[in-house]
Every structure is written in C-alpha cells, then in structure tokens.
Design a protein around this motif. Sequence first.
Motif, PDB file in Angstrom:
ATOM      1  N   SER A  15      -5.841  -3.809  11.077  1.00  0.00           N
ATOM      2  CA  SER A  15      -4.765  -2.825  11.243  1.00  0.00           C
ATOM      3  C   SER A  15      -5.159  -1.496  10.616  1.00  0.00           C
ATOM      4  O   SER A  15      -4.783  -0.430  11.111  1.00  0.00           O
ATOM      5  N   MET A  16      -5.948  -1.558   9.539  1.00  0.00           N
ATOM      6  CA  MET A  16      -6.387  -0.317   8.901  1.00  0.00           C
ATOM      7  C   MET A  16      -7.309   0.474   9.816  1.00  0.00           C
ATOM      8  O   MET A  16      -7.172   1.693   9.947  1.00  0.00           O
ATOM      9  N   SER A  31      -5.333   1.997  12.562  1.00  0.00           N
ATOM     10  CA  SER A  31      -4.622   3.190  12.076  1.00  0.00           C
ATOM     11  C   SER A  31      -5.550   4.394  12.008  1.00  0.00           C
ATOM     12  O   SER A  31      -5.165   5.502  12.402  1.00  0.00           O
ATOM     13  N   THR A  82      -3.386   4.987   6.510  1.00  0.00           N
ATOM     14  CA  THR A  82      -3.557   3.548   6.294  1.00  0.00           C
ATOM     15  C   THR A  82      -2.973   3.136   4.954  1.00  0.00           C
ATOM     16  O   THR A  82      -2.796   3.950   4.060  1.00  0.00           O
TER      17      THR A  82
END
Length: 86
Positions: free
Chosen positions: A38-39, A42, A49
């Motif tokens: 997910s980081m 982002s 993040t």
Amino acid sequence: VCEESTKIANSNGYNLDIKDMIAYTDEVISDTKLNTSSMLQSIHQKKKTELVEINGAILKAGKDKNCPVSLNDMITHIIPLMYSKI
C-alpha cells in the motif's frame, strides 16, 4: 533500520530481541515479495504514505531518549522526495 528501531523501542520500555525482529522482518519480506504494498501504491499515486508517520514517530521516540536515529531520520526525509520522482 530494524536494529535501530528495535533499540529505540527498547529504550522506551519495550523488551524486543534484535535478532528476533530482524528474522520477523525477513519473514514478512519473503512472504510479501510479490505484493505491491500500500505504501508503494501511495507513492505511485503521489499520496502521502504512512511510512513518514511511522518513522517520524520512531524518530521522535529515539531523539527523546538520545538514541541514534540516523536511518529513521533518513527514511523520514527521503520518502517525501520520492513523490516528485515518480
């Protein structure tokens, strides 16, 4: 980074073993190596993040206890620079 962060946690009252934390980190990396985190998603979307907040909190906790924080400091300042490079 794992070692530095574990030392900071321990200086703040936690009782973590550096070797265990490194082994756990290696396990998570191995188990998730095919994922797009997910980081990273982002960063690609030029969104903030959670890494900046996480490492920023570790950085502050380390500074408050006079622990070495060079790696967490670097991460906290480099990640935002990545937004403009993608």
